[in-house]
Design a protein around this motif. Structure first.
Motif, PDB file in Angstrom:
ATOM      1  N   GLU A  22       0.765  -1.264  -0.220  1.00 55.52           N
ATOM      2  CA  GLU A  22      -0.049   0.102  -0.360  1.00 55.52           C
ATOM      3  C   GLU A  22       0.828   1.055   0.075  1.00 55.52           C
ATOM      4  O   GLU A  22       0.708   2.165  -1.112  1.00 55.52           O
ATOM      5  N   ALA A  23       1.535   1.189   0.869  1.00 56.09           N
ATOM      6  CA  ALA A  23       2.436   2.722   0.669  1.00 56.09           C
ATOM      7  C   ALA A  23       3.581   2.993  -0.375  1.00 56.09           C
ATOM      8  O   ALA A  23       3.243   3.388  -1.279  1.00 56.09           O
ATOM      9  N   LEU A  24       4.095   1.512  -0.971  1.00 52.20           N
ATOM     10  CA  LEU A  24       4.181   1.329  -2.103  1.00 52.20           C
ATOM     11  C   LEU A  24       3.201   1.970  -3.840  1.00 52.20           C
ATOM     12  O   LEU A  24       4.221   2.327  -5.220  1.00 52.20           O
ATOM     13  N   GLN A  25       2.094   1.894  -3.485  1.00 54.12           N
ATOM     14  CA  GLN A  25       1.434   2.751  -4.467  1.00 54.12           C
ATOM     15  C   GLN A  25       0.937   4.195  -3.884  1.00 54.12           C
ATOM     16  O   GLN A  25       0.275   4.501  -4.917  1.00 54.12           O
ATOM     17  N   ASP A  26       1.138   4.865  -2.810  1.00 54.33           N
ATOM     18  CA  ASP A  26       0.821   6.077  -2.297  1.00 54.33           C
ATOM     19  C   ASP A  26       2.288   7.585  -3.441  1.00 54.33           C
ATOM     20  O   ASP A  26       3.147   6.924  -3.720  1.00 54.33           O
ATOM     21  N   PRO A  27       0.827   8.071  -3.547  1.00 55.81           N
ATOM     22  CA  PRO A  27       1.807   9.869  -4.704  1.00 55.81           C
ATOM     23  C   PRO A  27       2.492   9.957  -4.386  1.00 55.81           C
ATOM     24  O   PRO A  27       4.391   9.911  -4.880  1.00 55.81           O
ATOM     25  N   ALA A  28       3.427   9.291  -3.406  1.00 57.78           N
ATOM     26  CA  ALA A  28       4.701   9.795  -2.757  1.00 57.78           C
ATOM     27  C   ALA A  28       6.179   8.532  -2.811  1.00 57.78           C
ATOM     28  O   ALA A  28       7.563   9.392  -2.956  1.00 57.78           O
ATOM     29  N   ALA A  29       5.410   7.578  -2.822  1.00 60.37           N
ATOM     30  CA  ALA A  29       6.418   6.630  -2.986  1.00 60.37           C
ATOM     31  C   ALA A  29       7.405   6.367  -4.136  1.00 60.37           C
ATOM     32  O   ALA A  29       8.984   6.739  -3.926  1.00 60.37           O
ATOM     33  N   PRO A  30       7.180   7.511  -5.293  1.00 54.94           N
ATOM     34  CA  PRO A  30       8.979   7.263  -5.671  1.00 54.94           C
ATOM     35  C   PRO A  30       9.740   8.157  -5.348  1.00 54.94           C
ATOM     36  O   PRO A  30      10.449   7.751  -5.637  1.00 54.94           O
ATOM     37  N   VAL A  31       9.325   8.850  -4.600  1.00 52.37           N
ATOM     38  CA  VAL A  31      10.357  10.102  -3.523  1.00 52.37           C
ATOM     39  C   VAL A  31      10.583   9.567  -2.372  1.00 52.37           C
ATOM     40  O   VAL A  31      11.625  10.019  -1.569  1.00 52.37           O
ATOM     41  N   ALA A  32       9.677   8.871  -2.040  1.00 48.71           N
ATOM     42  CA  ALA A  32      10.030   7.987  -0.437  1.00 48.71           C
ATOM     43  C   ALA A  32      10.995   6.801  -0.165  1.00 48.71           C
ATOM     44  O   ALA A  32      11.519   6.255   0.928  1.00 48.71           O
ATOM     45  N   PHE A  33      10.464   5.937  -1.219  1.00 49.47           N
ATOM     46  CA  PHE A  33      10.686   4.873  -0.899  1.00 49.47           C
ATOM     47  C   PHE A  33      12.310   3.771  -2.281  1.00 49.47           C
ATOM     48  O   PHE A  33      11.617   4.782  -3.139  1.00 49.47           O
ATOM     49  N   LEU A  34      12.979   3.073  -1.883  1.00 44.37           N
ATOM     50  CA  LEU A  34      14.037   3.035  -2.454  1.00 44.37           C
ATOM     51  C   LEU A  34      13.042   1.600  -3.588  1.00 44.37           C
ATOM     52  O   LEU A  34      14.070   1.420  -4.308  1.00 44.37           O
ATOM     53  N   PRO A 108      -3.229   7.763   4.384  1.00 42.18           N
ATOM     54  CA  PRO A 108      -3.925   8.928   4.322  1.00 42.18           C
ATOM     55  C   PRO A 108      -4.810   9.710   5.243  1.00 42.18           C
ATOM     56  O   PRO A 108      -5.059  11.017   5.969  1.00 42.18           O
ATOM     57  N   GLU A 109      -5.724   8.576   5.550  1.00 36.61           N
ATOM     58  CA  GLU A 109      -6.635   9.264   6.533  1.00 36.61           C
ATOM     59  C   GLU A 109      -6.734   9.551   8.050  1.00 36.61           C
ATOM     60  O   GLU A 109      -6.891  10.159   8.714  1.00 36.61           O
ATOM     61  N   VAL A 110      -5.184   9.169   7.959  1.00 39.69           N
ATOM     62  CA  VAL A 110      -4.659   9.554   9.773  1.00 39.69           C
ATOM     63  C   VAL A 110      -3.778  10.058   9.964  1.00 39.69           C
ATOM     64  O   VAL A 110      -3.279  10.389  11.129  1.00 39.69           O
ATOM     65  N   ARG A 111      -3.545  10.669   8.939  1.00 38.15           N
ATOM     66  CA  ARG A 111      -2.170  11.866   8.619  1.00 38.15           C
ATOM     67  C   ARG A 111      -3.212  13.210   9.175  1.00 38.15           C
ATOM     68  O   ARG A 111      -3.895  13.017   9.498  1.00 38.15           O
TER      69      ARG A 111
END
Length: 183
Positions: A22-34, A108-111
């Motif tokens: 799920e994290a790797l599908q977040d819009p920020a994933a390309p700059v947040a994960f390796l 996102p819903e708990v940020r």
């Protein structure tokens, strides 16, 4: 806030896999994960079992999750313990004994509800609890194009160290190191 912050347990690897994907599908994933979603999704169960078991050990790696009263995982962060004699995993070699926060994700819903703060408190408190030898600091890296994450890290108490490294796979982009020193 009805969430419990706790370490993962080895047998919870299917939940750890699900949240990571799920994290790797977040819009920020390309700059947040390796890693990419496709790379992670292709991993066999044994990979996820080993990864979760290591995160449950609590000696050199510890993964924490935010869990709802219904048992749903809504966030995670992992602490890697880095010693000067260790091989470099990411970033600059450790000059001191330190923790390195990685794999940060909160749904996102708990940020902005306090979950991220509580999750980080759990991880940083665990890092400070280590005593053989104690950690001098906790660090993390944030991509220069991830201002939302950088703003949270600063608000939590991390400060830019001035160190930066090239972002993996990107020409000209930087990962910026943020640290909290032991007080």
């Amino acid at each position: 806030m009805d969430y419990v912050m706790r370490a993962v347990r080895a047998e919870e690897w299917p939940l750890a896999r699900q949240l990571r994907l799920e994290a790797l599908q977040d819009p920020a994933a390309p700059v947040a994960f390796l890693e990419s979603y496709e790379e992670a999704a292709a991993q066999p169960d044994a990979y996820w079992q080993d990864r979760t078991a290591r995160g449950a050990e609590g000696t050199t790696v510890r993964q924490f999750v935010a869990e709802s009263a219904e048992g749903e995982w809504v966030g995670t962060v992992t602490v890697l313990v880095e010693r000067p004699e260790d091989d470099v995993r990411f970033g600059e070699a450790a000059a001191v004994d330190q923790g390195h926060l990685v794999g940060v994700f909160v749904r996102p819903e708990v940020r902005a509800t306090g979950v991220t703060d509580a999750l980080f408190r759990e991880a940083v408190d665990w890092a400070w609890s280590l005593s053989a030898p104690p950690l001098a600091r906790v660090r993390l890296y944030v991509h220069e194009d991830n201002p939302r994450a950088a703003a949270f890290y600063r608000r939590f108490g991390f400060v830019p160290s001035g160190q930066r490294i090239p972002a993996p796979g990107e020409s000209g982009a930087w990962e910026l190191e943020y640290v909290i020193e032991r007080g």
